[in-house]
Scaffold this motif. Structure first.
Motif, PDB file in Angstrom:
ATOM      1  N   THR A  20       0.954  -1.035  -0.022  1.00  0.00           N
ATOM      2  CA  THR A  20      -0.118   0.137   0.023  1.00  0.00           C
ATOM      3  C   THR A  20       0.903   1.326  -0.141  1.00  0.00           C
ATOM      4  O   THR A  20       1.891   1.256   0.633  1.00  0.00           O
ATOM      5  CB  THR A  20      -1.035   0.133   1.311  1.00  0.00           C
ATOM      6  N   SER A  21       0.399   1.999  -0.681  1.00  0.00           N
ATOM      7  CA  SER A  21       1.241   3.421  -0.905  1.00  0.00           C
ATOM      8  C   SER A  21       1.031   4.581   0.249  1.00  0.00           C
ATOM      9  O   SER A  21       1.804   5.147   0.401  1.00  0.00           O
ATOM     10  CB  SER A  21       0.849   4.157  -2.032  1.00  0.00           C
ATOM     11  N   ALA A  22      -0.259   4.344   0.839  1.00  0.00           N
ATOM     12  CA  ALA A  22      -0.578   5.159   2.022  1.00  0.00           C
ATOM     13  C   ALA A  22      -0.158   4.581   3.476  1.00  0.00           C
ATOM     14  O   ALA A  22      -0.797   4.140   4.287  1.00  0.00           O
ATOM     15  CB  ALA A  22      -2.013   5.386   2.212  1.00  0.00           C
ATOM     16  N   LEU A 123      -4.238  13.434  -1.548  1.00  0.00           N
ATOM     17  CA  LEU A 123      -3.173  12.206  -1.625  1.00  0.00           C
ATOM     18  C   LEU A 123      -1.751  12.746  -2.140  1.00  0.00           C
ATOM     19  O   LEU A 123      -0.965  12.471  -1.500  1.00  0.00           O
ATOM     20  CB  LEU A 123      -3.614  11.500  -2.724  1.00  0.00           C
ATOM     21  N   ALA A 141       3.489   5.852  -3.893  1.00  0.00           N
ATOM     22  CA  ALA A 141       3.638   7.419  -3.647  1.00  0.00           C
ATOM     23  C   ALA A 141       4.372   8.265  -4.475  1.00  0.00           C
ATOM     24  O   ALA A 141       3.984   9.277  -4.899  1.00  0.00           O
ATOM     25  CB  ALA A 141       3.588   7.495  -2.056  1.00  0.00           C
ATOM     26  N   VAL A 203      -8.996   7.014  -5.295  1.00  0.00           N
ATOM     27  CA  VAL A 203      -7.958   6.099  -4.708  1.00  0.00           C
ATOM     28  C   VAL A 203      -8.976   4.761  -4.347  1.00  0.00           C
ATOM     29  O   VAL A 203      -8.083   3.720  -4.047  1.00  0.00           O
ATOM     30  CB  VAL A 203      -7.904   6.648  -3.143  1.00  0.00           C
ATOM     31  N   VAL A 210      -3.969   2.590  -2.656  1.00  0.00           N
ATOM     32  CA  VAL A 210      -3.869   3.471  -1.473  1.00  0.00           C
ATOM     33  C   VAL A 210      -4.582   2.708  -0.142  1.00  0.00           C
ATOM     34  O   VAL A 210      -3.832   2.776   0.888  1.00  0.00           O
ATOM     35  CB  VAL A 210      -4.892   4.988  -1.615  1.00  0.00           C
ATOM     36  N   ASP A 212      -7.165   3.156   1.931  1.00  0.00           N
ATOM     37  CA  ASP A 212      -7.136   3.723   3.031  1.00  0.00           C
ATOM     38  C   ASP A 212      -8.608   4.425   3.186  1.00  0.00           C
ATOM     39  O   ASP A 212      -8.786   5.447   3.138  1.00  0.00           O
ATOM     40  CB  ASP A 212      -6.020   5.090   2.954  1.00  0.00           C
ATOM     41  N   TYR A 217      -4.277   8.188   6.219  1.00  0.00           N
ATOM     42  CA  TYR A 217      -3.003   8.925   5.634  1.00  0.00           C
ATOM     43  C   TYR A 217      -3.405  10.382   5.698  1.00  0.00           C
ATOM     44  O   TYR A 217      -2.254  11.296   5.932  1.00  0.00           O
ATOM     45  CB  TYR A 217      -2.758   8.308   4.336  1.00  0.00           C
ATOM     46  N   TYR A 234     -10.115  12.462   0.386  1.00  0.00           N
ATOM     47  CA  TYR A 234      -9.468  12.373  -0.609  1.00  0.00           C
ATOM     48  C   TYR A 234      -9.889  13.120  -1.782  1.00  0.00           C
ATOM     49  O   TYR A 234      -9.177  13.724  -2.867  1.00  0.00           O
ATOM     50  CB  TYR A 234      -9.128  10.863  -1.014  1.00  0.00           C
TER      51      TYR A 234
END
Length: 302
Positions: A20-22, A123, A141, A203, A210, A212, A217, A234
């Motif tokens: 996950t990027s977040a 984001l 990210a 997202v 993400v 989330d 985040y 977001y």
């Protein structure tokens, strides 16, 4: 230690696109070894050997998404950096298309908003603020903010973003940094198709992973939006006025409105990028047809 997580199962199952990027707290989704490798605290050979031993103990993921695949990408960037030298960090070059990025005053303002985490896209802003505070970002990210600054939304020169990463990242590495920015800006032979850009606010179904739903985040790095309902964190510009009022959010005052409309701007940028590629190709073809200048014939002496 990273190879021993869950008795090696974590390292064997690791696939970068599924993380996950977040991410900013709790169990890390990646090894977090990149700063140690970048500064030589952990040699890449030691990393590779430990990984080989871990892989030998059971079924494991395969490159390019596996941990071994990440080492391959590192070596690829080093080989390209070694081969091309200084031009690897320049535009144009044999590995970089000559794109007419915006460099005017408006572009400078957009760049500064991106750098400060004030673009109006939570984001992107959360990621840039995390970078400044922690010196680290998940690779997806990094993809999001790189694409956004360049071909996706702001159409600013990729070297501007590269220099910010070089300054702020704990794992900053000349070869890897240039390799990634060239790729994400769409200008390199290894770039994804230039017309595929990341959506900075959808997202739920984004390849940015993400994941989330509660907006934690955003809460952590863009606290001025923390009182909004999760579904609007977001994309606060889509929230009803009543929700914005209850959360104490005044768009344009407590938090910026989106500097650009993503849908319209990305479409315009894709067309502009396409035209720039075409112009560069035509110029190159014309130059090849003309060939080198023919030397004048020497006059015969009488």
């Amino acid at each position: 230690e990273q190879m021993k997580r869950e008795n090696g199962k974590w390292a064997r199952a690791f696939e970068k696109p599924k993380t996950t990027s977040a991410s900013f707290e709790g169990e890390p989704p990646t090894t977090l070894l990149s700063p140690y490798v970048a500064f030589g605290c952990v040699s890449v050979r030691t990393f590779h050997q430990a990984l080989k031993e871990t892989y030998a103990k059971g079924p494991h993921a395969q490159p390019p998404t596996s941990l071994l695949g990440q080492l391959y990408f590192r070596e690829m960037s080093y080989l390209l950096g070694r081969k091309h030298g200084a031009p690897f960090a320049e535009q144009p070059s044999v590995v970089c298309k000559d794109i007419d990025w915006d460099t005017d005053e408006s572009a400078e303002k957009r760049f500064q908003a991106w750098e400060r985490g004030k673009t109006g896209y939570p984001l992107i802003d959360a990621a840039m603020r995390q970078l400044r505070e922690q010196g680290w970002l998940h690779h997806l990210a990094r993809h999001a903010v790189s694409c956004f600054l360049t071909r996706g939304d702001f159409y600013c020169h990729w070297t501007r973003g590269r220099d910010v990463f070089d300054r702020d990242l704990l794992d900053a590495d000349w070869a890897i940094n240039n390799f990634n920015w060239l790729g994400l800006a769409g200008v390199a032979p290894w770039s994804p198709p230039f017309f595929r850009v990341y959506n900075p606010f959808n997202v739920g179904s984004s390849s940015l992973n993400v994941r989330d739903a509660e907006g934690k985040y955003v809460d952590r790095f863009v606290p001025e939006l923390s009182k909004l309902p999760p579904r609007h964190k977001y994309a606060p510009w889509l929230a009803p006025k009543s929700d914005l009022s209850k959360a104490g959010v005044k768009l344009g005052e407590t938090y910026p409105r989106p500097i650009v409309d993503h849908k319209a701007q990305s479409k315009a940028n894709i067309e502009r990028f396409k035209q720039a590629q075409r112009a560069a190709k035509e110029a190159s073809t014309s130059k090849k047809r003309k060939g080198p200048p023919v030397p004048a014939k020497a006059k015969k002496s009488k």
